[in-house]
Design a protein around this motif. Sequence first.
Motif, PDB file in Angstrom:
ATOM      1  N   HIS A   1       0.877  -1.097  -0.004  1.00 56.44           N
ATOM      2  CA  HIS A   1      -0.149   0.054   0.103  1.00 56.44           C
ATOM      3  C   HIS A   1       0.980   1.202   0.036  1.00 56.44           C
ATOM      4  O   HIS A   1       1.648   1.427   0.984  1.00 56.44           O
ATOM      5  CB  HIS A   1      -0.741   0.029   1.062  1.00 56.44           C
TER       6      HIS A   1
ATOM      7  N   TRP B   1      -2.693   0.227  -4.129  1.00 58.18           N
ATOM      8  CA  TRP B   1      -1.842  -0.966  -3.897  1.00 58.18           C
ATOM      9  C   TRP B   1      -1.040  -1.136  -4.958  1.00 58.18           C
ATOM     10  O   TRP B   1      -1.517  -1.317  -6.190  1.00 58.18           O
ATOM     11  CB  TRP B   1      -2.815  -2.117  -3.506  1.00 58.18           C
TER      12      TRP B   1
ATOM     13  N   LEU C   1      -8.933  -4.409  -4.377  1.00 56.32           N
ATOM     14  CA  LEU C   1      -8.336  -3.319  -3.694  1.00 56.32           C
ATOM     15  C   LEU C   1      -8.032  -2.083  -4.706  1.00 56.32           C
ATOM     16  O   LEU C   1      -8.242  -2.318  -6.077  1.00 56.32           O
ATOM     17  CB  LEU C   1      -7.007  -3.851  -3.463  1.00 56.32           C
TER      18      LEU C   1
END
Length: 168
Positions: A43, A54, A140
């Motif tokens: 991250h 990410w 993500l």
Amino acid sequence: MRGDGDGWVVSDTGQAFWGRHGAAGLLLRAPGPDGSAAVLLQHRAAWSHQGGTWGLPGGARDSHETAEEAAVREAYEEAGLTPDQLVVRMSLVTKEVYGVGNEYWSYTTVIADAREMLPTTPNRESAELRWVALDEVADLPLHPGFADSWERLRLACVSLPLLVNPPL
């Protein structure tokens, strides 16, 4: 320590890419709790380029490095992983552009395996490092470049058997 690869290459469309000699990142796989592959993701720190997204531990290649050497070095710098903890399996050029004056730039993703989900030590470029199941990566907020190449990388990970006990 800064290498001679630090710096931007500007494409012929005006887009900037980090790494005077290209860039590389490490897609490290290991058996997850259920035995299926998990991958180590970074991250990105809020202050960094595309911060808050990410992606993979990675960065600029120095002039004397192969993509594999650069990816392994960056994984050490950004996650505290040592070369003896992983086995490089394959490399894929996942982005290529030409810069002003026909300067070539590429990003290479290096896929490697580890025996287990290794502990990590993030540096200041990471808000967090996390092991993520392959099927959860796309959930993500991914770095745009990583997002563009994820399906190709996921297919490579699925087709390349995970070495459960890689020779280290």
